[in-house]
Design a protein around this motif. Structure first.
Motif, short mmCIF file in Angstrom:
data_model
loop_
_atom_site.label_atom_id
_atom_site.label_comp_id
_atom_site.label_asym_id
_atom_site.label_seq_id
_atom_site.Cartn_x
_atom_site.Cartn_y
_atom_site.Cartn_z
N GLY A 107 0.66 -3.70 7.21
CA GLY A 107 -0.25 -2.71 7.76
C GLY A 107 0.27 -1.29 7.69
N GLY A 108 -0.70 -0.37 7.68
CA GLY A 108 -0.40 1.05 7.75
C GLY A 108 -1.24 1.67 8.85
N TYR A 109 -0.59 2.24 9.85
CA TYR A 109 -1.28 2.85 10.99
C TYR A 109 -1.43 4.35 10.73
N ASN A 110 -2.67 4.83 10.69
CA ASN A 110 -2.96 6.25 10.48
C ASN A 110 -2.81 6.96 11.82
N TRP A 111 -1.83 7.84 11.91
CA TRP A 111 -1.48 8.52 13.15
C TRP A 111 -2.63 9.34 13.71
N LEU A 112 -3.33 10.07 12.86
CA LEU A 112 -4.39 10.97 13.35
C LEU A 112 -5.68 10.23 13.70
N GLU A 113 -6.02 9.22 12.92
CA GLU A 113 -7.30 8.53 13.10
C GLU A 113 -7.22 7.28 13.97
N ASP A 114 -6.01 6.81 14.29
CA ASP A 114 -5.82 5.54 15.00
C ASP A 114 -6.50 4.39 14.26
N THR A 115 -6.44 4.42 12.93
CA THR A 115 -7.01 3.34 12.12
C THR A 115 -5.90 2.57 11.44
N ILE A 116 -6.25 1.41 10.93
CA ILE A 116 -5.27 0.54 10.30
C ILE A 116 -5.77 0.11 8.93
N THR A 117 -4.90 0.12 7.96
CA THR A 117 -5.16 -0.44 6.63
C THR A 117 -4.26 -1.65 6.52
N TRP A 118 -4.79 -2.77 6.03
CA TRP A 118 -3.98 -3.98 6.03
C TRP A 118 -4.29 -4.88 4.84
N THR A 119 -3.34 -5.74 4.56
CA THR A 119 -3.53 -6.88 3.67
C THR A 119 -2.81 -8.06 4.32
N THR A 120 -3.21 -9.26 3.96
CA THR A 120 -2.53 -10.45 4.46
C THR A 120 -1.88 -11.17 3.29
N ALA A 121 -0.82 -11.92 3.59
CA ALA A 121 -0.10 -12.63 2.54
C ALA A 121 0.53 -13.89 3.10
N LYS A 122 0.70 -14.88 2.25
CA LYS A 122 1.38 -16.11 2.66
C LYS A 122 2.90 -15.93 2.63
N PHE B 68 -0.04 -4.47 -0.88
CA PHE B 68 -0.43 -3.62 0.24
C PHE B 68 -0.45 -2.15 -0.18
N LEU B 69 0.58 -1.71 -0.91
CA LEU B 69 0.61 -0.32 -1.38
C LEU B 69 -0.62 0.00 -2.24
N GLU B 70 -1.02 -0.95 -3.06
CA GLU B 70 -2.22 -0.76 -3.88
C GLU B 70 -3.46 -0.59 -3.00
N GLU B 71 -3.59 -1.40 -1.98
CA GLU B 71 -4.71 -1.28 -1.04
C GLU B 71 -4.69 0.09 -0.37
N LEU B 72 -3.51 0.51 0.06
CA LEU B 72 -3.38 1.77 0.80
C LEU B 72 -3.54 3.00 -0.09
N LEU B 73 -2.81 3.02 -1.21
CA LEU B 73 -2.72 4.24 -2.01
C LEU B 73 -3.71 4.34 -3.16
N VAL B 74 -4.26 3.21 -3.59
CA VAL B 74 -5.24 3.24 -4.68
C VAL B 74 -6.66 3.11 -4.14
N LYS B 75 -6.86 2.19 -3.19
CA LYS B 75 -8.21 1.97 -2.68
C LYS B 75 -8.56 2.85 -1.48
N ARG B 76 -7.68 2.92 -0.48
CA ARG B 76 -7.99 3.66 0.75
C ARG B 76 -7.82 5.17 0.60
N TYR B 77 -6.70 5.60 0.02
CA TYR B 77 -6.41 7.03 -0.15
C TYR B 77 -6.10 7.30 -1.63
N PRO B 78 -7.11 7.23 -2.50
CA PRO B 78 -6.86 7.31 -3.95
C PRO B 78 -6.37 8.68 -4.44
#
Length: 186
Positions: A57-72, A82-92
Motif C-alpha cells: 500500500g501507499g498512503y497519500n498524506w494530503l488526501e488520506d487515500t490508499i493505493t494498493w495491490t494484493t499478492a500471495k 505495486f509500483l506499476e499500480e501506483l506510478l503508472v496507473k494512479r499517478y502516471p
C-alpha cells in the motif's frame, strides 16, 4: 540530484508513504465489551497450512487515500507490480515523493531498476532501519486490521481480503465516514 529536486519539488507533488501488511485467516484479537458474566468466544481456524495474503500500500498524506495491490508472495516482483499500480496507473505523470523502509525487496536490484525508470519525477526517501513509527501507513494498517479483521473469523482468505478491500475502497470515497485520518496540525 539538485536539478531533480527542483524539477519535482517545484510542481504539485504527492507525498506517499509505502509499506506492506499481511492478513491471515487467524483474526487479530482485540479487547471488546462483553456482558457481565459472559465471555466472548472467537473460533479458531482449522489446523493446517496458514493462509495469508500480502497487501502492498501507499498512503497519500494530503488526501488520506490508499493505493494498493494484493499478492500471495511478498517479494520484489510483487513490489514492482505495486509500483506499476501506483506510478503508472494512479499517478502516471505527477511528481510523487515515496517514503519507505529498507525492506530487502524495496532495495533489490530489480526494484531499484524499476524505481530508476521514474527518477525524473519520483524521489525516494528511505526511512532509518527499525523506525516503523515514522511511517504513517503503519497506523492505517492497524486501523484496517481493527475494523476489517479483528475478532472476526472468515471462511477463507479471499473473504479476509474482500473485507480489507472494502475498507480501503471506503477510505478512498470522499463521502465515507468514519474513515482513517491523521491530524496534520503540525
Amino acid at each position: 540530484v539538485g536539478g531533480v529536486e527542483k524539477k519535482v519539488f517545484g510542481e504539485d507533488v504527492e507525498l506517499i508513504f509505502v509499506d506492506e501488511t499481511t492478513v491471515t485467516l487467524d483474526p487479530p484479537l482485540r479487547a471488546c465489551w462483553m456482558k457481565k458474566g459472559q465471555q466472548k468466544r472467537i473460533p479458531a481456524t482449522r489446523p493446517g497450512a496458514k493462509q495469508k495474503r500480502h497487501i502492498f500500500g501507499g498512503y497519500n498524506w494530503l488526501e488520506d487515500t490508499i493505493t494498493w495491490t494484493t499478492a500471495k508472495i511478498k517479494n520484489s516482483a510483487s513490489f514492482i507490480c505495486f509500483l506499476e499500480e501506483l506510478l503508472v496507473k494512479r499517478y502516471p505523470t505527477k511528481g510523487v515523493i515515496l517514503v519507505m523502509d529498507n525492506a530487502a525487496y524495496h532495495k533489490s536490484a530489480s526494484a531499484l531498476a524499476a524505481l530508476s525508470l521514474f527518477e525524473h519525477r519520483v524521489p525516494v526517501i528511505w526511512l532509518p532501519p527499525y523506525c516503523s513509527e515514522l511511517n504513517p501507513i503503519e497506523l492505517f494498517w492497524k486501523y484496517l486490521k481493527d475494523h476489517a479483521c479483528a475478532n472476526k473469523l472468515q471462511d477463507n482468505i479471499e473473504e479476509v481480503v474482500k473485507a480489507a478491500v472494502k475498507l480501503m475502497t471506503a477510505q478512498n470515497a470522499h463521502i465515507s465516514d468514519p474513515k482513517f485520518h491523521i491530524s496534520k496540525n503540525l
